[in-house]
Design an enzyme around this catalytic site. Structure first.
Site, PDB file in Angstrom:
ATOM      1  N   ARG A 250      -3.723   6.761  -0.644  1.00 40.50           N
ATOM      2  CA  ARG A 250      -3.855   6.139  -1.970  1.00 40.50           C
ATOM      3  C   ARG A 250      -4.112   7.133  -3.111  1.00 40.50           C
ATOM      4  NH1 ARG A 250      -7.299   3.061  -3.312  1.00 40.50           N
ATOM      5  NH2 ARG A 250      -6.022   1.647  -4.517  1.00 40.50           N
TER       6      ARG A 250
ATOM      7  N   CYS B  11      -0.281  20.943   3.352  1.00 38.64           N
ATOM      8  CA  CYS B  11       0.310  21.974   2.488  1.00 38.64           C
ATOM      9  C   CYS B  11       0.981  21.385   1.254  1.00 38.64           C
ATOM     10  CB  CYS B  11       1.325  22.755   3.303  1.00 38.64           C
ATOM     11  SG  CYS B  11       0.683  23.156   4.909  1.00 38.64           S
TER      12      CYS B  11
ATOM     13  N   GLU C 244      -2.953 -15.503  -0.584  1.00 35.72           N
ATOM     14  CA  GLU C 244      -2.626 -14.377   0.304  1.00 35.72           C
ATOM     15  C   GLU C 244      -3.486 -13.153  -0.019  1.00 35.72           C
ATOM     16  OE1 GLU C 244       1.498 -13.682  -0.574  1.00 35.72           O
ATOM     17  OE2 GLU C 244       2.172 -15.487   0.443  1.00 35.72           O
ATOM     18  N   PRO C 245      -4.798 -13.263   0.072  1.00 33.81           N
ATOM     19  CA  PRO C 245      -5.627 -12.095  -0.273  1.00 33.81           C
ATOM     20  C   PRO C 245      -5.612 -11.059   0.844  1.00 33.81           C
ATOM     21  CG  PRO C 245      -7.020 -13.858   0.545  1.00 33.81           C
ATOM     22  CD  PRO C 245      -5.622 -14.405   0.536  1.00 33.81           C
TER      23      PRO C 245
ATOM     24  N   GLY D 279      -3.831 -10.372  -4.525  1.00 35.92           N
ATOM     25  CA  GLY D 279      -3.884  -9.425  -5.628  1.00 35.92           C
ATOM     26  C   GLY D 279      -5.225  -9.159  -6.257  1.00 35.92           C
TER      27      GLY D 279
HETATM   28  N1  PLP Z   1       1.165 -11.156  -0.784  1.00 34.73           N
HETATM   29  C1  PLP Z   1       2.214 -10.356  -0.995  1.00 34.73           C
HETATM   30  C2  PLP Z   1       3.566 -10.963  -1.020  1.00 34.73           C
HETATM   31  C3  PLP Z   1       2.039  -8.987  -1.193  1.00 34.73           C
HETATM   32  O1  PLP Z   1       3.088  -8.191  -1.396  1.00 34.73           O
HETATM   33  C4  PLP Z   1       0.715  -8.452  -1.166  1.00 34.73           C
HETATM   34  C5  PLP Z   1       0.467  -7.023  -1.418  1.00 34.73           C
HETATM   35  O2  PLP Z   1       0.900  -6.427  -2.340  1.00 34.73           O
HETATM   36  C6  PLP Z   1      -0.347  -9.317  -0.919  1.00 34.73           C
HETATM   37  C7  PLP Z   1      -0.098 -10.664  -0.732  1.00 34.73           C
HETATM   38  C8  PLP Z   1      -1.756  -8.841  -0.846  1.00 34.73           C
HETATM   39  O3  PLP Z   1      -2.199  -8.291  -2.021  1.00 34.73           O
HETATM   40  P1  PLP Z   1      -3.718  -7.852  -2.137  1.00 34.73           P
HETATM   41  O4  PLP Z   1      -4.010  -6.965  -0.975  1.00 34.73           O
HETATM   42  O5  PLP Z   1      -3.788  -7.132  -3.426  1.00 34.73           O
HETATM   43  O6  PLP Z   1      -4.546  -9.087  -2.132  1.00 34.73           O
END
Ligand code: PLP
Length: 421
Positions: free
Chosen positions: A317, A346, A278-279, A242
């Site tokens: 986006r 369009c 989990e980046p 996140g």
């Molecule tokens: N982990 C989970 C469960 C997610 O849904 C997401 C994305 O929304 C991420 C990790 C990665 O988030 P980010 O790309 O913002 O680091």
């Protein structure tokens, strides 16, 4: 920091001119810088090293950029993977990410996807509902497997980001409300094929305020201690991804990986559990640009339009989230203008920037949509029967097409006239 720099007035990806690439592969195309991905991954990994107990797992969020070359680049640096579908699982494995470093997230994994994860021998499933606990137990029993799981909580915090990428609010579809965690853990522990060993949370993406993340991590710690007191064995805590990236170079940057790690260190001091991260965006966002050619310019009643050959189907986006991407001329222009940058699709939503002060580009000029490496190519569609664009990776002076441009013929070949036509 990224490796897209101007040399003699022309934007380069590392040592490769984007003009040269455009001449070779045509426009539009995505271009990734290998050095930028490596740098961001290493900075993040090193910032969180030593936090928690044991070696933290940095599981790259494959959804942010599932290109095989991107995954292989982070795999070589020791990344794990956070996957949300069997397609992403297959990609992570194909890129060389060991199953022992893969976590399977997602609010609606199918039985087939659960079975694929079990067959691959992944590290853990992040389970998001009581129904999924029972479903996974059944699938695991069918495969005679014992599966380690973490339960994703919904911490009921406001992550203060765009509503469409906010996942931690009480009404969000994600996770199990934290108050029900003890019952969910007991439910999982009662299944002989499940080992509930962890907790997880992910409150949203493009986070620029670390406060709600810290509150969530502290909540995970309190819950883990309560579960241990109830006799459960907790091994891992997954704090999600996140972290935001700078999309607009005129605004103050979001917190750095160093700021983030300082906050995590504070919130997890003394934790006896292994940490998982989990980046996604933070690793690849600034490592990619979308290069597009200006088709023409036109004057509306009150607006100067720049019509480019990329569209909302290539980079969703701006249209989906009103997201900002800096738009730079690939070859510097001495003059500036105020323009509305649009694609050929369009829909009025096919707008990348409205009344923006920018370089005065015209027909035939190239522009680069910056910070397009995350949630760019992966969210592309073929709307208006536009083929998916190629992805190119650069490393120093070398480059390679790492995803081919689709063709109208190949797209058409997937269709068939029904037998009665
Ligand atoms: N982990 C989970 C469960 C997610 O849904 C997401 C994305 O929304 C991420 C990790 C990665 O988030 P980010 O790309 O913002 O680091």
């Amino acid at each position: 920091m990224d490796h897209f720099q101007f040399r003699e007035g022309v934007m380069h990806a590392e040592d490769v001119s984007l003009e040269v690439l455009a001449a070779d592969v045509g426009t539009p195309f995505y271009c990734y810088s290998s050095a930028t991905i490596e740098r961001h991954f290493t900075v993040f990994r090193d910032a969180v090293a030593g936090l928690g107990s044991g070696d933290p797992l940095v599981a790259f969020a494959v959804k942010s950029n599932p290109n095989l070359a991107v995954l292989a680049t982070v795999a070589r640096l020791g990344a794990g993977a956070d996957v949300v579908s069997s397609g992403e699982l297959a990609r992570a494995l194909a890129a060389g990410i060991p199953a022992s470093r893969i976590v399977f997230s997602g609010v609606g994994k199918t039985r087939a996807e659960l079975a694929a994860g079990i067959a691959a021998g992944i590290l853990q499933f992040n389970v998001e509902s009581e129904a999924e606990i029972d479903m996974l137990a059944q699938v695991a029993a069918n495969q005679n497997a014992i599966v380690e799981i973490a339960i994703r909580i919904n911490p009921a915090v406001d992550p203060k980001t765009n509503a469409k990428i906010s996942t931690g609010g009480a009404d969000a579809k994600f996770g199990i409300p934290w108050e029900r965690l003890p019952a969910a853990f007991a439910q999982a522990a009662a299944h002989p094929n499940l080992r509930p060993v962890g907790l997880a949370a992910h409150i949203g993406s493009q986070l620029t305020d670390l406060g709600p993340v810290e509150d969530t991590i502290r909540k995970l710690g309190e819950l883990a201690r309560a579960l241990e007191a109830a006799g459960h064995v907790i091994k891992r805590i997954d704090v999600g991804g996140g972290l935001g990236v700078p999309y607009n170079r005129d605004l103050p940057p979001p917190p750095s990986p160093g700021d983030y790690a300082t906050m995590v260190a504070r919130a997890t001091a003394g934790w006896p559990w292994r940490l998982m991260f989990e980046p996604g965006r933070m690793i690849v966002g600034n490592a990619g640009v979308l290069v597009s050619e200006v088709i023409l310019t036109k004057e509306g009643a009150s607006r100067h339009f720049i019509v480019v050959d990329a569209a909302m189907n290539d980079l969703l986006r701006p249209s989906l989230y009103n997201a900002w991407h800096d738009i730079l001329a690939v070859r510097h222009k001495a003059t500036r203008t105020v323009a509305t940058v649009v694609g050929p699709i369009c829909e009025t939503g096919d707008t990348f920037a409205t009344d923006r002060e920018m370089e005065d580009v015209g027909s035939g000029d190239l522009v680069a949509f910056m910070t397009a490496g995350a949630y760019g190519a992966t969210m592309a569609s073929t709307y208006n029967s536009r083929p998916l664009v190629p992805e190119v990776m650069v490393k120093g002076a070398q480059w390679a097409i790492v995803s081919q441009r689709n063709t109208p013929e190949a797209m058409l070949a997937l269709d068939a006239k029904a037998p009665w036509l």
